[in-house]
Design an enzyme around this catalytic site. Structure first.
Site, PDB file in Angstrom:
ATOM      1  N   CYS A  24       0.803  -1.232   0.000  1.00  0.00           N
ATOM      2  CA  CYS A  24       0.000   0.000   0.000  1.00  0.00           C
ATOM      3  C   CYS A  24       0.834   1.281   0.000  1.00  0.00           C
ATOM      4  O   CYS A  24       0.355   2.325  -0.447  1.00  0.00           O
ATOM      5  CB  CYS A  24      -0.958  -0.002   1.184  1.00  0.00           C
ATOM      6  SG  CYS A  24      -0.200  -0.478   2.732  1.00  0.00           S
ATOM      7  N   HIS A  81      -2.081   6.953   3.438  1.00  0.00           N
ATOM      8  CA  HIS A  81      -0.628   6.999   3.625  1.00  0.00           C
ATOM      9  C   HIS A  81      -0.083   8.270   2.971  1.00  0.00           C
ATOM     10  O   HIS A  81      -0.317   8.526   1.797  1.00  0.00           O
ATOM     11  CB  HIS A  81       0.036   5.791   2.967  1.00  0.00           C
ATOM     12  CG  HIS A  81      -0.250   4.483   3.658  1.00  0.00           C
ATOM     13  ND1 HIS A  81      -0.940   4.372   4.850  1.00  0.00           N
ATOM     14  CD2 HIS A  81       0.101   3.214   3.309  1.00  0.00           C
ATOM     15  CE1 HIS A  81      -1.016   3.093   5.196  1.00  0.00           C
ATOM     16  NE2 HIS A  81      -0.399   2.366   4.278  1.00  0.00           N
TER      17      HIS A  81
END
Ligand SMILES: NC(=O)c1ccc[n+]([C@@H]2O[C@H](COP(=O)([O-])OP(=O)(O)OC[C@H]3O[C@@H](n4cnc5c(N)ncnc54)[C@H](OP(=O)(O)O)[C@@H]3O)[C@@H](O)[C@H]2O)c1
Length: 351
Positions: free
Chosen positions: A150, A243
């Site tokens: 990710c 993120h």
């Protein structure tokens, strides 16, 4: 016309990524959930009894009473989305591929195997050709295709147009990664609230090797990695989803700041042009505001599939520094795998 949709199964259906799969598949025009599996803790229960549902939309009606099956290929459909921890994936995914299933995997177990494509459809769709090298494919028609970690995925979507236009020589990235990236229940609240944890097991190694494979060149039987030098520093922060990454990059060919931003803004999506339903028209957006992107405000661009870039400015060590933001459970996990499956369908690998 639901009967014309391709039936799909979800391995690890009760986890953080499994739940996203179920949410994102609810109204998918090409695929419909027909089978769910998880660990023996969940096996035999209805989905609503097995899952600790953590998403803001309700559990789709279609799967509420669906039984959680044993995690084996018997009775499973031919297209499997896998959201298992790497250790379990290493054992289970080959069983499904061996039984003739297309395994579209989120885990790191096979990402770096030479004959397994690691794919972001906007970046390296040609790497799917590696499927023809797999022994499972030769034997049963089954195969494994993977999407990246990710934190690698947002970074690589941002780097792809820069690497194509100017070439990347060196790269330095520091991540601030959301707690949902650690699965459920994940990091204990007493460890993460009011804190930053400067360690995520194996994450830095994954980011470095996956970034180079994704931007590498397909040779006849394998991918030659992109070869630039890279250092990743990975941190867990008290953010729910999203993120954020601070990146410094050195280019092979010098570029002005205007050219650098124009490359980012000009990035277009082949899967969108091919009609893949989840592909955002703009996989990459440049935000010129001085204090963006931020997870709170910018995470849901392109229904969570668009990567945001901002703060492009000169770097005192390399050429430019900038900020990248991506949704870790959508663009970085379930959405990444779903887009891979859409690309597989468009390219005839699901027939
Ligand atoms: N979270 C993210 O943002 C993210 C992003 C990219 C990639 N990934 C990767 O995706 C994978 C899944 O992550 P996650 O965050 O969803 O993890 P998670 O929340 O811990 O979920 C794990 C899933 O695996 C199932 N499982 C556990 N042991 C099993 C077994 N022996 N046999 C069959 N199923 C078993 C669990 O079922 P039970 O409920 O029955 O225990 C659950 O459904 C991991 O490889 C992770 O690295 C995660």
């Amino acid at each position: 016309m639901s009967t014309q949709k391709i039936p799909v199964g979800i391995l690890g259906a009760t986890g953080v990524v499994g739940q996203r799969f179920i949410q994102m598949l609810e109204d998918h025009p090409w695929f419909e959930v027909a089978w769910l599996a998880a660990s023996d803790r969940s096996e035999g229960k209805s989905y609503e009894d097995a899952v600790r549902w953590r998403l803001k939309t309700p559990i789709p009606e279609r799967v509420l009473k669906m039984p959680v099956s044993p995690a084996g290929p018997e009775g499973a459909p031919k297209v499997i989305f896998a959201a298992l921890d790497a250790g379990i994936a290493r054992e289970l995914e080959p069983k499904f591929a061996d039984a003739g299933c297309a395994v579209v995997s989120n885990s790191s177990a096979f990402r770096m195997q030479a004959d397994v494509p690691l794919v972001i459809p906007e970046v390296n769709p040609e790497h799917l050709a590696l499927l023809e090298e797999q022994s499972w494919r030769k034997k049963s028609g089954g195969y494994i295709v993977t999407n990246p970690n990710c934190s690698a995925i947002g970074l690589v979507v941002a780097l792809a147009p820069l690497h194509e236009k100017f070439g990347i020589e060196s790269l330095f990235v520091t991540t601030m990664q959301a707690v949902s990236g650690a699965g459920y229940p994940g990091v204990a609240s007493l460890d993460i609230l009011g804190n930053v944890i400067p360690f995520i097991k194996n994450e830095e190694e994954k980011m470095e090797e996956e970034t180079r494979k994704l931007l590498g060149k397909l040779n006849s039987h394998s991918v030659q990695d992109a070869g630039f030098t890279m250092a990743a520093h990975c941190n867990r922060v008290a953010v729910e989803d999203g993120h954020t990454e601070s990146v410094s990059v050195k280019l092979k060919t010098k570029a002005s700041a205007e050219e650098f931003v124009a490359a980012i803004e000009g990035f277009r999506s082949k899967p969108f042009e091919l009609g893949c339903p989840l592909a955002p028209e703009k996989p990459l957006v440049y935000d010129a505001a001085p204090d963006r992107p931020q997870p709170r405000f910018d995470l849901d661009r392109g229904k969570g599939m668009t990567v945001s870039v901002g703060r492009v400015r000169p770097c005192g060590v390399f050429d430019y520094k900038f900020t990248v933001l991506s949704h870790n459970t959508i663009r970085g996990a379930a959405g990444a795998a779903l887009l891979n499956a859409e690309l597989l369908k468009v390219q005839g690998y699901l027939s």
